[in-house]
Design a protein around this motif. Structure first.
Motif, PDB file in Angstrom:
ATOM      1  N   CYS A  34       0.831  -1.202   0.000  1.00 16.89           N
ATOM      2  CA  CYS A  34       0.000   0.000   0.000  1.00 16.89           C
ATOM      3  C   CYS A  34       0.860   1.244   0.000  1.00 16.89           C
TER       4      CYS A  34
ATOM      5  N   GLU B 122      -1.655   7.421  -3.132  1.00 15.81           N
ATOM      6  CA  GLU B 122      -1.795   7.562  -4.574  1.00 15.81           C
ATOM      7  C   GLU B 122      -1.396   8.974  -4.984  1.00 15.81           C
TER       8      GLU B 122
ATOM      9  N   GLY C 244      -3.823  11.715  -4.022  1.00 18.68           N
ATOM     10  CA  GLY C 244      -2.736  11.657  -3.058  1.00 18.68           C
ATOM     11  C   GLY C 244      -3.047  12.405  -1.803  1.00 18.68           C
TER      12      GLY C 244
ATOM     13  N   ARG D 160      -6.161   9.297  -0.347  1.00 14.52           N
ATOM     14  CA  ARG D 160      -6.383   7.945  -0.897  1.00 14.52           C
ATOM     15  C   ARG D 160      -5.108   7.124  -0.836  1.00 14.52           C
ATOM     16  N   THR D 161      -5.254   5.905  -0.313  1.00 14.18           N
ATOM     17  CA  THR D 161      -4.158   4.948  -0.267  1.00 14.18           C
ATOM     18  C   THR D 161      -4.451   3.817  -1.249  1.00 14.18           C
ATOM     19  N   GLY D 162      -3.544   3.622  -2.172  1.00 13.11           N
ATOM     20  CA  GLY D 162      -3.684   2.518  -3.103  1.00 13.11           C
ATOM     21  C   GLY D 162      -3.303   1.207  -2.434  1.00 13.11           C
TER      22      GLY D 162
ATOM     23  N   GLU E  85      -2.797  -3.105  -3.145  1.00 13.67           N
ATOM     24  CA  GLU E  85      -2.711  -4.212  -4.110  1.00 13.67           C
ATOM     25  C   GLU E  85      -2.546  -5.525  -3.353  1.00 13.67           C
TER      26      GLU E  85
ATOM     27  N   ARG F 261      -5.953  -4.835  -7.343  1.00 16.54           N
ATOM     28  CA  ARG F 261      -5.789  -3.456  -6.881  1.00 16.54           C
ATOM     29  C   ARG F 261      -7.105  -2.863  -6.369  1.00 16.54           C
TER      30      ARG F 261
ATOM     31  N   PHE G  99      -8.412   0.531  -3.290  1.00 19.72           N
ATOM     32  CA  PHE G  99      -7.940   1.707  -2.565  1.00 19.72           C
ATOM     33  C   PHE G  99      -8.735   1.876  -1.273  1.00 19.72           C
TER      34      PHE G  99
ATOM     35  N   SER H 188     -12.862   0.716  -2.159  1.00 21.47           N
ATOM     36  CA  SER H 188     -13.092   0.879  -3.593  1.00 21.47           C
ATOM     37  C   SER H 188     -14.391   0.234  -4.048  1.00 21.47           C
TER      38      SER H 188
END
Length: 440
Positions: free
Chosen positions: A374, A377, A382, A385-387, A389, A411, A413, A429
């Motif tokens: 993580c 983003e 940014g 939001r935290t991406g 995967e 993926r 978020f 998400s």
């Protein structure tokens, strides 16, 4: 609303017997979630939470409600609008509350600390012109911030002109019986000639633990359009006794939500504890019967109030172990996730090295772990939001590990709505909303 005579008759009536509460069974995970939320509430809420507060007597409850009813339609927090019947009702209710006293020594109680909103005030001719001016304007919110348990006891008056303008904060050192201010001499005498700044009383308090003496020492305007504070044009150091005063807490409710205060210039103040949206949210979360719509509404209010991390996606505050205490699942959420929501223990663990783990405890010794990388983003997501995967999902039964297939594109978020040291509100998400509290 009851007429004054009927209210006084009813005020002395014996309260009806309380109905016995039925004890409900809870799943172990629900019990642990409730304990976690209550523990968080204990450390983060003002001392007016349900878990800590006592209830006023039935007679005092009726008197409190009578006070609030009488001032409900008053203009300018006391300027006018109270009929003779309402005034009689109000005076009778105040007399009952001040005779009851509430907390025996309010200045020693932690319930006195916090932010109080001014609901109503009498404004006799002995009050100062400044006090009469500010309290008469409904468009301003007026607060009193009290901190008697801190390193240096203080009392502060705040006039809030609205989010688009700013506020005035007038601060004072405070002295009480249990925490006297070193070298402080209480105010003496009526004040300046002709009552220019109002006439003061030097009458002693009715009993110990009621009075807060204070002396103003600094003040400033904070205007949102300016990057600096504007000093308040009053030289407190040169005013001598005119910079001093006192308030007697003549009634502090046992639950810490309402108080009556009389000042050294004869004014009666009715104040109500200002409870933040976060405090109300944690109370709602600790309830056995959770109201999902209320919780979602309060979560939105917490976000609107602000005060959390400005850039939560990259904040080190996000690192740690977070227990899921409430969720509302989105329409596209995983069916298994929907089925297990609120039924099992669930944590999200964020590591400083950019790793994230979702851990679901299905049964003792049986859990599911989803491991992911993580990171924040880039703009425009940014900051909030935290991406995420997903890299690995495993079922663990004691020493056994059973890997589960992971989608080629795992993926997603986390959208941060609110984050502070012990509470986080986020959306996934797939449209689900999550509320976590930090777990040690």
């Amino acid at each position: 609303m009851l007429a004054a005579r009927s209210w006084r008759q009813q005020a002395g009536a014996a309260p009806p017997a309380a109905a016995p509460l039925q004890q409900r069974r809870q799943r172990p995970c629900q019990q642990r979630q409730q304990q976690t939320v209550q523990a968080a509430a204990t450390t983060t809420l003002a001392p007016t939470t349900v878990a800590q507060a006592a209830k006023p007597s039935r007679k005092a409850e009726r008197a409190q409600q009578a006070v609030l009813d009488a001032i409900a339609d008053v203009q300018g927090r006391g300027k006018g609008g109270m009929s003779p019947e309402q005034q009689a009702e109000f005076d009778a209710a105040v007399a009952v509350l001040e005779a009851d006293g509430g907390m025996a020594a309010p200045t020693d109680s932690p319930l006195l600390d916090g932010r109080w909103r001014l609901l109503f005030t009498t404004r006799p001719g002995t009050a100062s012109p400044i006090q009469r001016t500010f309290t008469a304007v409904d468009s301003f919110k007026i607060y009193q911030d009290i901190d008697l348990s801190g390193e240096q006891p203080r009392v502060c008056q705040v006039v809030d002109f609205g989010k688009s303008v700013g506020y005035l904060r007038v601060e004072a050192e405070a002295s009480t019986d249990s925490r006297p201010l070193a070298g402080f001499t209480p105010r003496r005498g009526e004040g300046l000639p002709f009552g220019i700044m109002g006439r003061s009383s030097s009458e002693p308090p009715a009993r110990p633990g009621l009075r807060v003496d204070f002396q103003f020492d600094r003040a400033a305007f904070t205007f949102n359009a300016l990057p600096f504070k504007v000093p308040y044009p009053v030289p407190f150091r040169l005013l001598g006794d005119e910079a001093k005063g006192w308030i007697d807490i003549t009634y502090l409710s046992p639950d810490g939500k309402l108080r009556l205060t009389r000042g050294n210039k004869g004014t009666l103040f009715v104040l109500q504890k200002e409870v933040s949206a976060k405090s109300r949210l944690l109370e709602a979360l600790s309830s056995r019967q959770k109201d999902d719509d209320l919780i979602e509404q309060l979560a939105a209010e917490v976000q609107a109030e602000g005060g959390g991390e400005a850039v939560p996606a990259s904040s080190p505050v996000a690192v740690g172990t977070w227990r899921l205490v409430w969720t509302r699942q989105g329409a596209t959420a995983n069916p298994l996730q929907k089925a297990l929501a609120g039924q099992v223990d669930n944590w999200q663990i964020i590591s400083p090295d950019g790793r994230l783990e979702n851990r679901v405890q299905l049964l003792p010794g049986l859990r599911v772990r989803a491991l992911a990388g993580c990171g924040p983003e880039p703009a425009p997501g940014g900051g909030t939001r935290t991406g995420v995967e997903i890299e690995e999902v495993v079922i663990e039964a004691g020493p056994l590990r059973l890997p589960l297939p992971v989608k080629a594109d795992g993926r997603g978020f986390v959208e941060w709505d609110y984050l502070d040291g012990d509470l986080r509100i986020s959306r996934g998400s797939k449209g689900s909303t999550f509320i976590h509290v930090r777990e040690a």
